[in-house]
Design a protein around this motif. Structure first.
Motif, short mmCIF file in Angstrom:
data_model
loop_
_atom_site.label_atom_id
_atom_site.label_comp_id
_atom_site.label_asym_id
_atom_site.label_seq_id
_atom_site.Cartn_x
_atom_site.Cartn_y
_atom_site.Cartn_z
N ARG A 63 7.35 7.07 11.07
CA ARG A 63 6.77 5.73 11.04
C ARG A 63 7.58 4.82 10.13
O ARG A 63 7.40 4.80 8.92
CB ARG A 63 5.31 5.76 10.55
CG ARG A 63 4.66 4.39 10.67
CD ARG A 63 3.36 4.32 9.93
NE ARG A 63 2.25 4.77 10.75
CZ ARG A 63 1.03 4.94 10.27
NH1 ARG A 63 0.77 4.71 9.00
NH2 ARG A 63 0.07 5.36 11.05
N ASN A 78 5.03 7.83 15.91
CA ASN A 78 4.53 7.02 14.81
C ASN A 78 3.89 7.92 13.77
O ASN A 78 2.74 7.75 13.39
CB ASN A 78 3.50 6.03 15.39
CG ASN A 78 3.24 4.88 14.42
OD1 ASN A 78 3.77 4.87 13.32
ND2 ASN A 78 2.40 3.96 14.83
N GLN A 101 1.08 3.55 2.17
CA GLN A 101 1.73 3.78 3.47
C GLN A 101 2.86 2.78 3.72
O GLN A 101 3.83 3.10 4.38
CB GLN A 101 0.70 3.75 4.60
CG GLN A 101 0.03 2.41 4.80
CD GLN A 101 -0.75 2.38 6.12
OE1 GLN A 101 -0.66 3.32 6.91
NE2 GLN A 101 -1.52 1.33 6.33
N ASP A 102 2.73 1.58 3.14
CA ASP A 102 3.81 0.61 3.24
C ASP A 102 5.07 1.16 2.54
O ASP A 102 6.17 1.11 3.08
CB ASP A 102 3.43 -0.71 2.57
CG ASP A 102 2.41 -1.50 3.39
OD1 ASP A 102 2.18 -1.08 4.55
OD2 ASP A 102 1.87 -2.49 2.88
N LEU A 151 5.21 0.06 11.56
CA LEU A 151 4.06 -0.24 10.72
C LEU A 151 3.62 -1.69 10.90
O LEU A 151 2.42 -2.00 10.95
CB LEU A 151 4.42 0.05 9.26
CG LEU A 151 3.23 0.13 8.30
CD1 LEU A 151 2.24 1.20 8.77
CD2 LEU A 151 3.71 0.47 6.90
N PRO A 166 3.36 9.28 10.16
CA PRO A 166 3.59 8.82 8.79
C PRO A 166 4.51 9.79 8.03
O PRO A 166 4.35 11.00 8.13
CB PRO A 166 2.20 8.81 8.18
CG PRO A 166 1.27 8.71 9.34
CD PRO A 166 1.93 9.40 10.48
N GLY A 167 5.48 9.24 7.31
CA GLY A 167 6.39 10.05 6.50
C GLY A 167 7.47 10.72 7.33
O GLY A 167 8.44 11.23 6.77
N ASP A 203 1.70 -1.85 13.95
CA ASP A 203 0.36 -1.30 13.72
C ASP A 203 -0.55 -2.32 13.03
O ASP A 203 -1.70 -2.52 13.41
CB ASP A 203 0.43 -0.04 12.84
CG ASP A 203 0.94 1.16 13.63
OD1 ASP A 203 1.08 1.02 14.87
OD2 ASP A 203 1.21 2.20 13.01
N HIS A 204 -0.02 -2.96 11.98
CA HIS A 204 -0.79 -3.95 11.22
C HIS A 204 -1.25 -5.08 12.13
O HIS A 204 -2.41 -5.50 12.10
CB HIS A 204 0.05 -4.53 10.08
CG HIS A 204 0.16 -3.62 8.89
ND1 HIS A 204 -0.92 -2.93 8.37
CD2 HIS A 204 1.22 -3.29 8.10
CE1 HIS A 204 -0.53 -2.22 7.33
NE2 HIS A 204 0.77 -2.41 7.16
N GLN A 221 5.75 4.21 1.80
CA GLN A 221 6.26 5.38 2.50
C GLN A 221 7.16 4.94 3.68
O GLN A 221 8.24 5.48 3.89
CB GLN A 221 5.07 6.19 3.03
CG GLN A 221 5.46 7.55 3.52
CD GLN A 221 4.25 8.28 4.09
OE1 GLN A 221 3.41 7.70 4.79
NE2 GLN A 221 4.12 9.55 3.76
N ALA A 222 6.68 3.94 4.43
CA ALA A 222 7.45 3.45 5.58
C ALA A 222 8.75 2.80 5.12
O ALA A 222 9.81 2.98 5.74
CB ALA A 222 6.62 2.47 6.39
N SER A 255 0.86 -1.19 0.00
CA SER A 255 0.00 0.00 0.00
C SER A 255 0.89 1.23 0.00
O SER A 255 2.10 1.13 0.17
CB SER A 255 -0.87 0.00 1.26
OG SER A 255 -0.05 0.19 2.39
#
Lengths: 225, 362
Positions: free
Chosen positions: A178, A172, A5-6, A183, A174-175, A186-187, A8-9, A3
């Motif tokens: 995180r 945590n 966000q994945d 992540l 994002p960008g 979080d998952h 990005q991390a 994804s």
């Protein structure tokens, strides 16, 4: 499969690990050299401090850093007085914390490599007209190359895998802070086991490839040496 | 390079482990000076101090007109600016460079001086075939030859050789000794050669500094220093005469050569020498028997007519050292006190020195 966000991390994690590794190599080199050559009575205390992150729970390190770098902390006040923004919960703060956390993984292989060279090749180079910096660049560094490779790989891989320190000082965001390990956590918390699997497998592969690269990059052993 | 008549002057004192060193010597600006003494006398440490590698050593070191170290004036020239050529006991080649890369290291830093005959040196020491080899694949003798060429190519004004042959087998040692003898003949810079092998010293050195337990016990020209009567017992095995002669004949039937030297004539075993060749040999004090009449009833081939100069105690109370003069050449004999009295020897008396063994090189 990944994804946004994945990705990005992932990108953030690689950027963090690369920055930390480069900075640690630059700063750790003189420190390792000093530890390998000094007769100072400060050698053992300094070596012990360098080794601390090996045994300290990352949360303890993160907690003290948070106290120290926070707006009420001694270093935090200095930073504020200098007109800079506070470090906690920023990427820069994460870099500083990760550098401390990964310090022994870079300094110790370098120190061992420098110690293994011994004084003799450096003495020989001096008698052949090479000054101190020349000796370091033309003799010590090439001879310590396996140690430099080990330090690079361990520093990088260890930074990629950190969790506790990030949790304490990075938060945590994002960008910003995180990273992969956050992540994954979080998952799992959200019950998204599939995504957690994918990312975990990613880290597993990175670690394995790093260690494989390390052994492949080492110069081969020669029976006559 | 300096043209003054002063060579290396060193006056240093320091401690290294259990050994207290206190040395003071002045070496001539030409030729090979051997730093000789028993193991543990501090020879290597001394050489390192001259090179500037031994920071604990305090005192003064100068070479020609250049001051290398003067602690009274807080002056210290680091090793890399002293222009020395150092050959270590083990070859210490750089393992991350090829043979050519090793030779290049000092040559490039010296600015590739045009007066150095790089190719000539490479051929002289027989390392041309090794140039592209890895250092790890070389034999002990090959490594040491590369180390010597590497040191010579750094354009040194002083050569420091620390027992370069001691780790080698007999064949490699005699090969390299030959190289060093040829080097000696055309060497324009002085060399300090550390050794505990007296035959090596006798073959190469012009001057001698004798060390024992961290101190210099004697220094001077090779021949006169080794025939002194006041050397400590630890050096007893080294005492004896070094003579320089030339081969004047060869007798194929007996496989002997005839050597002429200022004090007379010697018959020596033939070892591929040629007539006309200059030869250096050592006659140890223990290998000389004295007689009051020439020849007769003895298996000793060599009988040298000489005069007693002086007598002194030897390393054992039963023995004494007799200094002899053979036509200007000093000789030394170690005989029993009983014989000294039985033969009624005294300074000035004529004797015949029967030589049991002669060392020619190593």
């Amino acid at each position: 499969m990944f994804s946004a966000q994945d990705l990005q991390a992932l990108w953030l994690t690689l950027r963090l690990a690369a920055t930390v590794t480069v900075l640690l190599l630059v700063l750790g080199m003189p420190l390792a050299w000093w530890l390998a050559h000094t007769h100072s009575r400060w050698r053992r205390p300094v070596a012990a401090v360098v080794a601390l992150p090996l045994v300290l729970p990352p949360t303890v390190l993160g907690f003290y850093l948070l106290m120290l770098l926070g707006p009420e902390g001694a270093v935090g006040r200095l930073i504020a007085a200098a007109g800079l923004s506070a470090l906690p919960f920023t990427f820069r703060g994460l870099v500083v914390a990760s550098m401390l956390y990964s310090l022994p993984f870079v300094v110790q292989p370098l120190q061992n490599a420098f110690e293994a060279i011994g004084q003799r090749p450096l003495d020989v180079a001096a008698t052949l007209g090479a000054g101190p910096l020349d000796r370091f660049c033309s003799i010590a560094l090439p001879l310590a190359l396996p140690g430099v490779v080990t330090a690079t790989v361990l520093g990088f891989a260890h930074t990629v895998g950190e969790f506790g320190v990030v949790l304490m000082i990075g938060g945590n965001i994002p960008g910003q802070t995180r990273v992969m390990s956050m992540l994954i956590y979080d998952h799992v918390q959200a019950g998204e086991y599939h995504q957690a699997h994918v990312l975990s497998l990613c880290l597993l592969l990175v670690s394995f490839l790093a260690l494989l690269a390390m052994s492949l990059l080492r110069p081969g052993r020669h029976p006559h040496d | 390079m300096t043209d003054s008549q002063r060579g290396l002057d060193a006056k240093l004192a320091w401690r290294r482990g259990a050994l207290a060193l206190d040395v003071d010597f002045a070496l001539p600006p030409r030729g090979i000076t051997a730093l000789f003494g028993p193991s543990g006398a501090g020879k290597t440490t001394c050489l390192r101090a001259i090179a500037g590698l031994e920071r604990g050593a305090a005192g003064r070191v100068s070479f020609g007109d250049t001051v290398w170290q003067d602690d009274a004036h807080r002056a210290f020239l680091p090793a890399h600016r002293r222009r020395i050529g150092y050959v270590f006991q083990e070859a210490s080649l750089f393992t991350h460079r090829s043979v050519a890369g090793n030779l290049e290291f000092g040559f490039r830093r010296a600015g590739r001086p045009a007066h150095l005959d790089r190719d000539g040196l490479i051929d002289e020491f027989g390392v041309r075939a090794l140039l592209h080899r890895r250092v790890g694949a070389l034999s002990g003798g090959e490594r040491q030859r590369v180390a010597m060429v590497r040191a010579l190519l750094a354009d040194p004004c002083l050569l420091l050789f620390d027992e370069p042959l001691s780790a080698l087998d007999a064949l490699a040692r005699s090969e390299l000794l030959g190289c060093l003898e040829r080097l000696h003949a055309k060497l324009s810079v002085p060399m300090v050669y550390v050794s505990h092998n007296i035959d090596e010293v006798a073959r190469l050195a012009d001057h001698l500094v004798l060390m024992d337990a961290g101190h210099v016990v004697a220094q001077g020209a090779l021949q006169t220093t080794l025939t002194r009567l006041d050397l400590p017992p630890s050096l007893a095995g080294a005492m004896g005469a070094v003579i320089e002669g030339s081969v004047v004949g060869y007798e194929a039937h007996d496989q002997l050569i005839e050597v002429d030297f200022p004090g007379g004539r010697l018959w020596l075993p033939y070892r591929h020498e040629v007539v006309g060749q200059a030869l250096r040999c050592r006659i140890g004090a223990r290998d000389v028997v004295l007689a009051t009449a020439p020849g007769g009833g003895s298996s000793a081939l060599n009988d040298i007519h000489c005069r007693v100069v002086a007598m002194a105690d030897a390393d054992h109370p039963s023995q004494c050292l007799v200094q002899l003069d053979a036509g200007g050449c000093p000789l030394l004999a170690r005989i029993t006190r009983r014989s000294w009295h039985a033969l009624a020897l005294a300074p000035g008396k004529e004797v015949w020195a029967q030589v049991k063994a002669v060392a020619v090189g190593a």
